[in-house]
Scaffold this active site. Sequence first.
Site, PDB file in Angstrom:
ATOM      1  N   VAL A 111       0.823  -1.208   0.000  1.00 38.68           N
ATOM      2  CA  VAL A 111       0.000   0.000   0.000  1.00 38.68           C
ATOM      3  C   VAL A 111       0.861   1.264   0.000  1.00 38.68           C
ATOM      4  O   VAL A 111       0.357   2.371   0.105  1.00 38.68           O
ATOM      5  CB  VAL A 111      -0.961   0.018   1.220  1.00 38.68           C
ATOM      6  CG1 VAL A 111      -1.936  -1.147   1.154  1.00 38.68           C
ATOM      7  CG2 VAL A 111      -0.203   0.006   2.542  1.00 38.68           C
ATOM      8  N   HIS A 129      -4.452  -4.319  -2.362  1.00 34.17           N
ATOM      9  CA  HIS A 129      -4.746  -4.039  -0.953  1.00 34.17           C
ATOM     10  C   HIS A 129      -4.920  -2.543  -0.698  1.00 34.17           C
ATOM     11  O   HIS A 129      -4.906  -2.103   0.446  1.00 34.17           O
ATOM     12  CB  HIS A 129      -3.664  -4.640  -0.046  1.00 34.17           C
ATOM     13  CG  HIS A 129      -3.718  -6.151  -0.037  1.00 34.17           C
ATOM     14  ND1 HIS A 129      -2.703  -6.925   0.452  1.00 34.17           N
ATOM     15  CD2 HIS A 129      -4.669  -7.013  -0.469  1.00 34.17           C
ATOM     16  CE1 HIS A 129      -3.033  -8.219   0.318  1.00 34.17           C
ATOM     17  NE2 HIS A 129      -4.224  -8.286  -0.245  1.00 34.17           N
ATOM     18  N   ASN A 238      12.555 -14.711  -3.040  1.00 35.84           N
ATOM     19  CA  ASN A 238      12.310 -14.370  -1.635  1.00 35.84           C
ATOM     20  C   ASN A 238      13.591 -14.570  -0.825  1.00 35.84           C
ATOM     21  O   ASN A 238      14.460 -15.336  -1.225  1.00 35.84           O
ATOM     22  CB  ASN A 238      11.184 -15.233  -1.050  1.00 35.84           C
ATOM     23  CG  ASN A 238      10.356 -14.476  -0.020  1.00 35.84           C
ATOM     24  OD1 ASN A 238       9.558 -13.612  -0.374  1.00 35.84           O
ATOM     25  ND2 ASN A 238      10.557 -14.758   1.249  1.00 35.84           N
TER      26      ASN A 238
END
Length: 277
Positions: A111, A129, A238
């Site tokens: 966000v 989101h 990741n």
Amino acid sequence: MIPQDLQQFLQDFYRSDQKILFLTGAGISAESGIPTFRGDDGYWTIGSQNYTPMQIATQWMFHQYPRKVWRWVLHYFNNARHAQPNPGHEVISRLEPLFGSERFKLVTQNVDGLHLAAGNTHDNTYTIHGTLAQVRCSHSCDQIVPFPTDLGHYTKGDIMPEEEWEKLACPECDELMRPHVLFFDEYYNEPYNKYESALRAAFEADLLVVVGTTGATSLPWLIFETVMNNDKPIIAINLEPTTFTQTVEVNELGWVLFGKSGEILPEIEKVMINYEL
Ligand SMILES: [Zn+2]
């Protein structure tokens, strides 16, 4: 760092007319100094109770304690308001015009607005989101306005003066605005979260690149599953193993690259468009 078979794949893919979809989460923004929800800092005390982010950032809690939820949001995301995109964001923004609108889509759980700050376009970026860049009326008048830039910085324990709260009042009905983000107890929709657009991008993708996300929420998992069920390759990047990296490894869906996205994505870009290494 990039395995030989992936190098060849990336070069062929870039020169094809196939579509790439990026799915990014908190991991990419952590490299810009924005904390993930995993740290102790995410906890908040209301009365004598300790609450987790998943309990605080809810419609239910906002209804009960709107100002307390706002204080948590402001405390938690203060640094997001001044964070800068990192090399990972910059690679994804450079790839958008290289692939072009027909071939490039980006779905982000973040966000913080850093993808847009790096140069990705609103048209091809689905902020599922929501965004901290805007606030919306918590009542029914549907006003969505930019986040007040003149609001001061408040952290845990600070008192926020009444005149500051007025900056968060709806210009239409004067009720308190709410963050224009998806609370944990809310459902995705198209107008606020680009739900259908994100799923369409997953259906159409020929390659999914998952960056810094654990697979904990429903829509990101649905996107992953859609690409997997279409037998399209997936690259998962990741720092450490996640549901996504494990699923890619176990089912041999593509490639898993462990490390910082700010280091791996520039390598991918170099290989893909054949820069001199
Ligand atoms: Zn209103």
